[in-house]
Scaffold this motif. Sequence first.
Motif, PDB file in Angstrom:
ATOM      1  N   GLN A   3       1.012  -0.935  -0.131  1.00  0.00           N
ATOM      2  CA  GLN A   3      -0.015   0.014   0.311  1.00  0.00           C
ATOM      3  C   GLN A   3       0.755   1.464  -0.403  1.00  0.00           C
ATOM      4  O   GLN A   3       1.907   1.148   0.299  1.00  0.00           O
ATOM      5  CB  GLN A   3      -0.463   0.474   1.238  1.00  0.00           C
ATOM      6  CG  GLN A   3      -2.207  -1.008   1.465  1.00  0.00           C
ATOM      7  CD  GLN A   3      -2.814  -0.886   0.221  1.00  0.00           C
ATOM      8  OE1 GLN A   3      -3.125   0.451   0.002  1.00  0.00           O
ATOM      9  NE2 GLN A   3      -3.070  -1.943  -0.582  1.00  0.00           N
ATOM     10  N   ILE A   4       0.631   2.533  -0.439  1.00  0.00           N
ATOM     11  CA  ILE A   4       1.436   3.414  -0.454  1.00  0.00           C
ATOM     12  C   ILE A   4       0.936   3.885   0.865  1.00  0.00           C
ATOM     13  O   ILE A   4      -0.446   4.430   0.563  1.00  0.00           O
ATOM     14  CB  ILE A   4       0.788   4.013  -1.690  1.00  0.00           C
ATOM     15  CG1 ILE A   4       1.690   3.302  -2.980  1.00  0.00           C
ATOM     16  CG2 ILE A   4       1.315   5.871  -1.573  1.00  0.00           C
ATOM     17  CD1 ILE A   4       1.400   4.255  -4.598  1.00  0.00           C
ATOM     18  N   THR A   6      -0.440   7.378   1.741  1.00  0.00           N
ATOM     19  CA  THR A   6      -0.403   9.170   0.892  1.00  0.00           C
ATOM     20  C   THR A   6      -0.582   9.505   2.426  1.00  0.00           C
ATOM     21  O   THR A   6      -0.196  10.871   2.349  1.00  0.00           O
ATOM     22  CB  THR A   6      -2.150   9.047   0.817  1.00  0.00           C
ATOM     23  OG1 THR A   6      -3.249   8.428   1.478  1.00  0.00           O
ATOM     24  CG2 THR A   6      -2.235   8.163  -0.875  1.00  0.00           C
ATOM     25  N   ARG A  38      -2.434  12.092  -2.906  1.00  0.00           N
ATOM     26  CA  ARG A  38      -3.652  11.414  -3.967  1.00  0.00           C
ATOM     27  C   ARG A  38      -2.936  10.886  -5.714  1.00  0.00           C
ATOM     28  O   ARG A  38      -2.725   9.997  -6.385  1.00  0.00           O
ATOM     29  CB  ARG A  38      -4.686  12.660  -4.425  1.00  0.00           C
ATOM     30  CG  ARG A  38      -5.743  12.029  -3.717  1.00  0.00           C
ATOM     31  CD  ARG A  38      -7.109  12.848  -3.423  1.00  0.00           C
ATOM     32  NE  ARG A  38      -6.622  13.553  -4.326  1.00  0.00           N
ATOM     33  CZ  ARG A  38      -7.493  14.848  -3.188  1.00  0.00           C
ATOM     34  NH1 ARG A  38      -7.140  14.940  -2.050  1.00  0.00           N
ATOM     35  NH2 ARG A  38      -7.576  15.949  -3.762  1.00  0.00           N
ATOM     36  N   ALA A  41      -0.407   8.111  -5.360  1.00  0.00           N
ATOM     37  CA  ALA A  41      -0.967   6.669  -5.431  1.00  0.00           C
ATOM     38  C   ALA A  41      -1.462   6.379  -6.347  1.00  0.00           C
ATOM     39  O   ALA A  41      -1.806   5.287  -6.940  1.00  0.00           O
ATOM     40  CB  ALA A  41      -1.827   7.166  -4.693  1.00  0.00           C
ATOM     41  N   GLU A  42      -1.783   7.983  -7.522  1.00  0.00           N
ATOM     42  CA  GLU A  42      -1.887   7.542  -9.528  1.00  0.00           C
ATOM     43  C   GLU A  42      -0.936   6.892  -9.741  1.00  0.00           C
ATOM     44  O   GLU A  42      -0.590   5.968 -10.256  1.00  0.00           O
ATOM     45  CB  GLU A  42      -3.029   8.548  -9.411  1.00  0.00           C
ATOM     46  CG  GLU A  42      -2.977   8.210 -10.674  1.00  0.00           C
ATOM     47  CD  GLU A  42      -4.665   9.148 -11.961  1.00  0.00           C
ATOM     48  OE1 GLU A  42      -4.064   9.341 -13.202  1.00  0.00           O
ATOM     49  OE2 GLU A  42      -5.076   9.984 -11.100  1.00  0.00           O
ATOM     50  N   GLU A  45       0.932   3.402  -8.706  1.00  0.00           N
ATOM     51  CA  GLU A  45       0.454   2.605  -8.597  1.00  0.00           C
ATOM     52  C   GLU A  45       0.737   1.417  -8.892  1.00  0.00           C
ATOM     53  O   GLU A  45       1.129   0.088  -8.630  1.00  0.00           O
ATOM     54  CB  GLU A  45      -0.670   2.689  -9.144  1.00  0.00           C
ATOM     55  CG  GLU A  45      -1.893   1.216  -9.041  1.00  0.00           C
ATOM     56  CD  GLU A  45      -3.122   1.062 -10.260  1.00  0.00           C
ATOM     57  OE1 GLU A  45      -3.621  -0.111 -10.070  1.00  0.00           O
ATOM     58  OE2 GLU A  45      -3.051   2.083 -10.817  1.00  0.00           O
ATOM     59  N   THR A  48       2.902  -0.797  -5.929  1.00  0.00           N
ATOM     60  CA  THR A  48       2.541  -1.920  -4.898  1.00  0.00           C
ATOM     61  C   THR A  48       2.302  -3.267  -5.842  1.00  0.00           C
ATOM     62  O   THR A  48       1.522  -3.893  -4.819  1.00  0.00           O
ATOM     63  CB  THR A  48       0.407  -1.436  -4.804  1.00  0.00           C
ATOM     64  OG1 THR A  48      -0.096  -1.209  -6.080  1.00  0.00           O
ATOM     65  CG2 THR A  48       1.055   0.511  -4.339  1.00  0.00           C
ATOM     66  N   TYR A  49       2.691  -3.036  -6.821  1.00  0.00           N
ATOM     67  CA  TYR A  49       2.088  -4.363  -7.477  1.00  0.00           C
ATOM     68  C   TYR A  49       4.335  -5.327  -8.409  1.00  0.00           C
ATOM     69  O   TYR A  49       4.840  -4.057  -8.156  1.00  0.00           O
ATOM     70  CB  TYR A  49       1.853  -5.022  -8.993  1.00  0.00           C
ATOM     71  CG  TYR A  49       0.127  -4.758  -8.435  1.00  0.00           C
ATOM     72  CD1 TYR A  49      -0.757  -4.732  -8.068  1.00  0.00           C
ATOM     73  CD2 TYR A  49      -0.216  -2.878  -8.818  1.00  0.00           C
ATOM     74  CE1 TYR A  49      -1.686  -5.387  -8.345  1.00  0.00           C
ATOM     75  CE2 TYR A  49      -1.265  -2.533  -9.040  1.00  0.00           C
ATOM     76  CZ  TYR A  49      -2.299  -3.667  -8.118  1.00  0.00           C
ATOM     77  OH  TYR A  49      -3.253  -4.162  -7.917  1.00  0.00           O
ATOM     78  N   MET A 121       1.370  -0.016 -16.186  1.00  0.00           N
ATOM     79  CA  MET A 121       1.968  -0.247 -14.545  1.00  0.00           C
ATOM     80  C   MET A 121       2.888  -0.283 -14.752  1.00  0.00           C
ATOM     81  O   MET A 121       3.503  -0.253 -13.649  1.00  0.00           O
ATOM     82  CB  MET A 121       1.360  -1.597 -15.011  1.00  0.00           C
ATOM     83  CG  MET A 121       0.320  -2.278 -12.772  1.00  0.00           C
ATOM     84  SD  MET A 121      -0.763  -0.751 -12.119  1.00  0.00           S
ATOM     85  CE  MET A 121      -2.028  -1.095 -12.360  1.00  0.00           C
ATOM     86  N   LYS A 124       4.849   3.182 -14.068  1.00  0.00           N
ATOM     87  CA  LYS A 124       3.808   3.656 -12.947  1.00  0.00           C
ATOM     88  C   LYS A 124       4.558   3.222 -11.511  1.00  0.00           C
ATOM     89  O   LYS A 124       4.263   2.945 -10.530  1.00  0.00           O
ATOM     90  CB  LYS A 124       2.127   3.279 -12.702  1.00  0.00           C
ATOM     91  CG  LYS A 124       1.781   4.065 -13.662  1.00  0.00           C
ATOM     92  CD  LYS A 124       0.700   3.751 -13.890  1.00  0.00           C
ATOM     93  CE  LYS A 124      -0.526   4.227 -14.721  1.00  0.00           C
ATOM     94  NZ  LYS A 124      -2.256   3.819 -14.423  1.00  0.00           N
ATOM     95  N   ARG A 125       6.334   3.445 -12.011  1.00  0.00           N
ATOM     96  CA  ARG A 125       7.097   3.349 -10.492  1.00  0.00           C
ATOM     97  C   ARG A 125       8.086   3.995 -11.116  1.00  0.00           C
ATOM     98  O   ARG A 125       8.529   4.797 -11.711  1.00  0.00           O
ATOM     99  CB  ARG A 125       7.964   1.415 -10.631  1.00  0.00           C
ATOM    100  CG  ARG A 125       6.947   0.699 -10.413  1.00  0.00           C
ATOM    101  CD  ARG A 125       7.579  -0.029 -10.964  1.00  0.00           C
ATOM    102  NE  ARG A 125       6.366  -2.152 -10.647  1.00  0.00           N
ATOM    103  CZ  ARG A 125       6.887  -3.111 -10.918  1.00  0.00           C
ATOM    104  NH1 ARG A 125       8.047  -3.187 -11.860  1.00  0.00           N
ATOM    105  NH2 ARG A 125       6.208  -3.677 -10.922  1.00  0.00           N
TER     106      ARG A 125
END
Length: 196
Positions: A3-4, A6, A38, A41-42, A45, A48-49, A121, A124-125
């Motif tokens: 989880q990020i 926030t 926010r 977190a977007e 994302e 988180t994976y 995806m 997004k890192r």
Amino acid sequence: MKQIDTKKIEQCIHDLLIALGDDPTREGLVDTPKRVARMYAEVFEGMTYTNQEIAEKFGTTFEQEEYIKANDKNLIVVKDIPIFSYCEHHLALMYNMKVSVVYRPVDKIIGLSKISRIADMVSKRLQLQERIAHDIVEVMTLVTESPDIGVYIQGEHSCMSARGIKKIKAPTLTTYFSGVFQNDDALRQEALLLMR
């Protein structure tokens, strides 16, 4: 899946505004820490994976297609997928990025939209352009079980265009190939021609 945090990001941005010499309580900045949290977190994302989890999330494949049996030597290409990312060295935007992916199916093919989702995806890192290509190849290999994957990326980096040397319109090009593409020069050249 991680989880990020926030709330922690909000506090850090609040402190950063003070460190920059500004007043985080002034009208234009009072909601900035929440907005940035926010946004992070977007746009982060993918952090988180794991690559395995991305493969599971976007792993829709088709195994009974006649195409696979009849065309096992042919290539599938999805070209010019737009992405963006953030450089891990300066937290600077990597922009005007286009990803092209080629693979040679073995026993199954992946849904075409899933290739774009995988590229999106892994970008997004906090990333390096080279690692984006590697991560796409790794996820595609997990999903398709094909050892023969290639990725071509072109992008611009604001850590080079907006600071330091300040050179705009100087794209960075990277490739990453696995399997047969590593040793078969003619096939690699064909793949590059299709991806560019």
